[in-house]
Enzyme design. Structure first.
Site, PDB file in Angstrom:
ATOM      1  N   ASP A 503      20.827  -8.238 -21.504  1.00  0.00           N
ATOM      2  CA  ASP A 503      21.703  -9.393 -21.409  1.00  0.00           C
ATOM      3  C   ASP A 503      21.111 -10.242 -20.508  1.00  0.00           C
ATOM      4  O   ASP A 503      20.037 -10.216 -19.764  1.00  0.00           O
ATOM      5  CB  ASP A 503      23.153  -8.942 -20.532  1.00  0.00           C
ATOM      6  CG  ASP A 503      23.989  -9.796 -20.032  1.00  0.00           C
ATOM      7  OD1 ASP A 503      24.325 -10.389 -20.808  1.00  0.00           O
ATOM      8  OD2 ASP A 503      24.268 -10.046 -18.744  1.00  0.00           O
ATOM      9  N   ASP A 702      24.960  -6.163 -16.961  1.00  0.00           N
ATOM     10  CA  ASP A 702      25.600  -5.886 -15.607  1.00  0.00           C
ATOM     11  C   ASP A 702      26.932  -6.404 -15.288  1.00  0.00           C
ATOM     12  O   ASP A 702      27.824  -6.160 -14.628  1.00  0.00           O
ATOM     13  CB  ASP A 702      25.057  -6.748 -14.498  1.00  0.00           C
ATOM     14  CG  ASP A 702      25.334  -8.307 -14.816  1.00  0.00           C
ATOM     15  OD1 ASP A 702      25.544  -8.936 -15.876  1.00  0.00           O
ATOM     16  OD2 ASP A 702      25.555  -9.019 -13.874  1.00  0.00           O
ATOM     17  N   ASP A 706      29.403  -6.224 -21.304  1.00  0.00           N
ATOM     18  CA  ASP A 706      28.253  -5.795 -21.507  1.00  0.00           C
ATOM     19  C   ASP A 706      28.608  -3.847 -21.749  1.00  0.00           C
ATOM     20  O   ASP A 706      27.857  -3.365 -22.449  1.00  0.00           O
ATOM     21  CB  ASP A 706      27.082  -5.594 -20.802  1.00  0.00           C
ATOM     22  CG  ASP A 706      26.523  -6.912 -20.279  1.00  0.00           C
ATOM     23  OD1 ASP A 706      26.317  -7.841 -21.409  1.00  0.00           O
ATOM     24  OD2 ASP A 706      26.313  -7.329 -19.140  1.00  0.00           O
TER      25      ASP A 706
END
Length: 814
Positions: A503, A702, A706
């Protein structure tokens, strides 16, 4: 909806998004699982469970009653009413459905004991495992040097057993010395009775736990190492007792050429003593595997200095600290709980959770972690998490649970062990029969000795310990480096990962975006644009929302009051201000509201994105009002981590919901592939696509967005600086939020799996060689036989060698 005709309000009903008052989830009114009217207002719910809770206690959730904070209980467990398999150690939304979890009771009121080899065996009190017979140990380690009752008992039995066995060994040695006077002494009628007197307490008292466990294994139909020990040493002892008490019952085939009857008290006693020695060494080594948890537990201070409302300071027990308390942390002291700095500034040593030795500077507004060490400055903090909610407590719980999980490779050892003991019993019977039929005189004596040797040397304890000991040490090693491993399966899978999906926001970047530019359209001011954006973002959970609110606060701009707030997935947020429809998001959101970005601003927008800024467009009453540029700097350690990960042979792919131009700017700086404009569901789909191509995928992220991809990946890696949902979904958590931790975790995975394979090879080779030697296959050519005493020593040594090899992991450099 005030100021709008009722028809308009009803027309928008299908798209209206409400907040579930119980769990806080966003729910579309049209697709809500349930609705209920209360006090003149209609509430919508994500699930039947939330509806039932609200119906039972509406005042608790509608805001009409003062909210009573649930007291934090150390060791409490929380579960989802809709997904009971979800069981965590703190209050949070369910990672599967988002419902608020219910507390099911504190673990501290019921100390649990678990088997190190069979973690599915959990008892409320100490005892023995019904599967393998090993002593159960606490599920969670305790701080300090609490005495190990099992170790103390085994140690006492060992020393007393050794003291009584040494005279038996002396008798055996004397019998081998060719001296007339000694020979006549050995022929004395009192010697066998003396041996019986010495051996009986050794076998029946010192070795009693082995017989209890052996009998339990037969009753439970779960044959294990204690089955073999009990049968082997018991057979030698019972035979010798009968030989002393009623020697006449034995025919000539049991006697030597001189007519004497061999006794094996020393063999039975030495077997017991050597097995006790092995148990003592094993228990001590097992205690060392829990050293990482005990070290973490020892980091928490016992007291905190609380500042009362009247300003008076007093030291209180850590258990008395409540959320919201103001605490003073003086230079050199440990931070008592997780909190935020209210006053002062200092450098804090956070190596206990991050593995990084460099102290971290803390100023007003900075977060501090309980158990870390304050430097030379003074701090006043506000407690945010206490008891079982602190990061240190969560780490201890996570590490303890992970150490009890089973790696998939353990299944091989389980299958072998399930057939091993019956096979050994069969081998012992065959050995006895063969020696009885074809062995030298005395036939029975040779048959008994060799059968006992087979039983003793083949104890499968080394095979059973091979995997769990390495897992315990490896997980503990990771915890000391800021790498939290949720289960052994994640540790094993990570070794095979060849693709890493990452990410962007908060993983590659700092996750602390800030507004860097504001552009107002004709007819609007920057303050108006920022005020509208802040009003909308106040109800949003998006990472960029905080940046907008911070910019408004720093400029003294008041966030405008918004009604009818709605979040449009993948586009932005919208609502109404003073009866006018407003929105903040991307071009698609503006188009849906009848607005468009002026063509003359196209080059400026691309320039902002090319510089790494995310551009938020603001629309008011169907008109383009302006735009905000938000930048999130790449972490200082990211570029180095990317190079190291690529050097390790991993294929890297950045996934982000951001604009393609902004994503390209970040990916270009780092030299990695990327896909932009990806929704949370899209991230999970990309992971599935890569898996379909035959890749073993790890996902690092995080945020809440996600979580689907973290769950879908072969290994989910949550950055510890992110959300609780991400940490609960990930198989591995990097406390420090540094990508270099991924490389450390990969090295730990390789080292642990290599250690496990070494242990399994040691165990298999030991048994493959030991059983034939004990059966006497070399006797026809060498005349060599393996004494049961030597077999017992070899068996104990094999267990200790496996544990010793596992302990080497503590010295591995990551």
């Amino acid at each position: 909806m005030s100021g709008l005709p009722r028809a308009v309000a009803m027309a928008g009903l299908d798209e209206r998004v409400e907040i579930d008052p119980v769990c806080g989830m966003k729910v579309k009114a049209k697709t809500a699982a349930g609705s209920m009217e209360h006090a003149g207002k209609t509430y919508h719910f994500c699930g039947k469970g939330c509806l039932a809770k609200f119906a039972a206690e509406p005042a608790r959730f509608d805001g009409s009653a003062a909210k009573v904070e649930e007291p934090i209980v150390a060791g409490a467990r929380y579960t989802c009413p809709m997904h009971p398999e979800v069981m965590v150690d703190r209050q949070m939304p369910c990672p599967k459905c988002g419902m608020a979890l219910d507390r099911v009771g504190p673990a501290e009121v019921r100390v649990e004991f678990v088997c190190p080899m069979h973690p599915e065996i959990v008892r409320q009190e100490a005892g023995d495992c019904p599967i393998c017979g090993m002593a159960l140990e606490r599920r969670t380690a305790v701080a300090g040097d609490e005495p190990n009752a099992e170790l103390e008992a085994m140690t006492q039995r060992f020393w007393i057993g050794l003291a009584l066995t040494l005279p038996l060994l002396m008798v055996m040695v004397v019998g081998l010395v060719p001296s007339y006077s000694l020979a006549s002494l050995m022929e004395s009628t009192w010697v066998p009775w003396a041996e019986l007197a010495l051996a009986t307490p050794v076998v029946l008292w010192a070795g009693w736990p082995f017989f209890v466990r052996g009998w339990a294994s037969i009753v439970n139909r779960s044959l294990n190492m204690f089955t073999l020990i009990a049968i082997g040493s018991g057979a030698a002892y019972v035979y010798s007792v009968v030989g002393v008490v009623a020697p006449g019952v034995f025919p000539a085939s049991f006697r030597g050429s001189d007519g004497t009857l061999g006794l094996y008290f020393e063999a039975a006693s030495v077997i017991i003593v050597l097995v006790l020695l092995g148990q003592v060494l094993e228990l001590r080594a097992r205690e060392r595997t829990g050293g990482a948890i005990k070290a973490l537990l020892g980091l928490a201070p016992k007291t905190a200095r609380r500042i009362g409302k009247d300003g008076v300071e007093a030291d209180v027990a850590l258990e008395q600290v409540q959320v919201g308390d103001r605490l003073r942390v003086r230079p050199g002291e440990k931070v008592p709980v997780d909190g935020v700095v209210l006053e002062g500034g200092s450098s804090v040593d956070e190596s206990m959770v991050s593995g990084e030795a460099v102290p971290v500077q803390k100023a007003v507004g900075g977060k501090v972690v309980g158990g870390t060490i304050n430097g030379t400055g003074g701090l006043v903090i506000e407690a945010e998490r206490v008891g079982a909610e602190t990061l240190l407590a969560r780490i201890v719980a996570m590490v303890g649970d992970a150490q009890r999980t089973r790696a998939p490779i353990q299944r091989l050892a389980d299958v072998v062990a399930s057939w091993f003991v019956p096979a050994v019993l069969l081998a012992a019977v065959i050995t006895f029969v063969v020696w009885m039929m074809y062995g030298p005189a005395p036939h029975f004596a040779h048959a008994l000795v060799n059968a006992v040797a087979v039983l003793i040397i083949a104890c499968p304890c080394a095979l059973g310990l091979a995997t769990p000991m390495a897992i315990m040490v490896g997980v503990g090693k990771g915890a000391g480096q800021g790498i939290l491993i949720r289960n052994a399966e994640a540790l094993e899978r990570f070794e095979k990962v060849d693709t890493l999906v990452i990410d962007k926001t908060g993983t590659l970047t700092e996750g602390k975006p800030r507004v860097t530019s504001i552009v107002a359209a004709e007819g609007f001011t920057e303050e108006q644009v920022l005020g509208v954006a802040a009003g909308l973002e106040r109800a949003s959970e998006h990472p960029l929302a905080g940046a907008v609110l911070a910019a408004a606060a720093s400029r003294g701009v008041e966030a405008r009051a918004v009604v009818g707030f709605a979040s449009v997935t993948g586009q932005g947020v919208r609502g109404e201000v003073d009866g006018q429809k407003v929105g903040v998001g991307n071009e698609a959101l503006l188009e849906g509201m009848g607005a468009a970005v002026p063509a003359e601003l196209g080059a400026q927008v691309e320039g902002m994105r090319g510089g790494g800024e995310t551009v938020l467009f603001v629309a008011v009453a169907g008109r383009f009002a302006g735009m905000l540029g938000v930048a999130d700097p790449v972490k200082a350690s990211t570029a180095e981590a990317i190079r190291e990960l690529q050097g390790a042979g991993l294929k890297l792919l950045m996934l982000t919901g951001d604009n393609k131009t902004t994503a390209a700017a970040v990916a270009g700086k780092l030299g990695i592939d990327f896909e932009a404009g990806v929704s949370p569901e899209g991230k999970a789909a990309v992971v599935a696509r890569l898996q379909g191509e035959g890749r073993v995928v790890a996902m690092a992220g995080d945020g809440v967005n996600d979580a689907p991809a973290l769950a879908k990946a072969d290994v989910g890696i949550a950055m510890g600086t992110g959300t609780d949902v991400a940490m609960e979904t990930g198989g591995i958590t990097l406390v420090h939020g540094d990508l270099r931790g991924i490389l450390k975790a990969r090295r730990l995975s390789h080292a642990t799996m290599r250690n496990i394979r070494q242990n399994l090879v040691l165990a298999f080779v030991y048994n493959a060689l030991g059983v034939p030697l004990a059966a006497g296959v070399l006797y026809p050519w060498t005349g060599m036989l393996l004494s049961p005493m030597i077999a017992a020593a070899a068996m104990s040594l094999s267990s200790v060698s496996v544990i010793g090899n596992a302990l080497r992991l503590r010295a591995v450099k990551l």
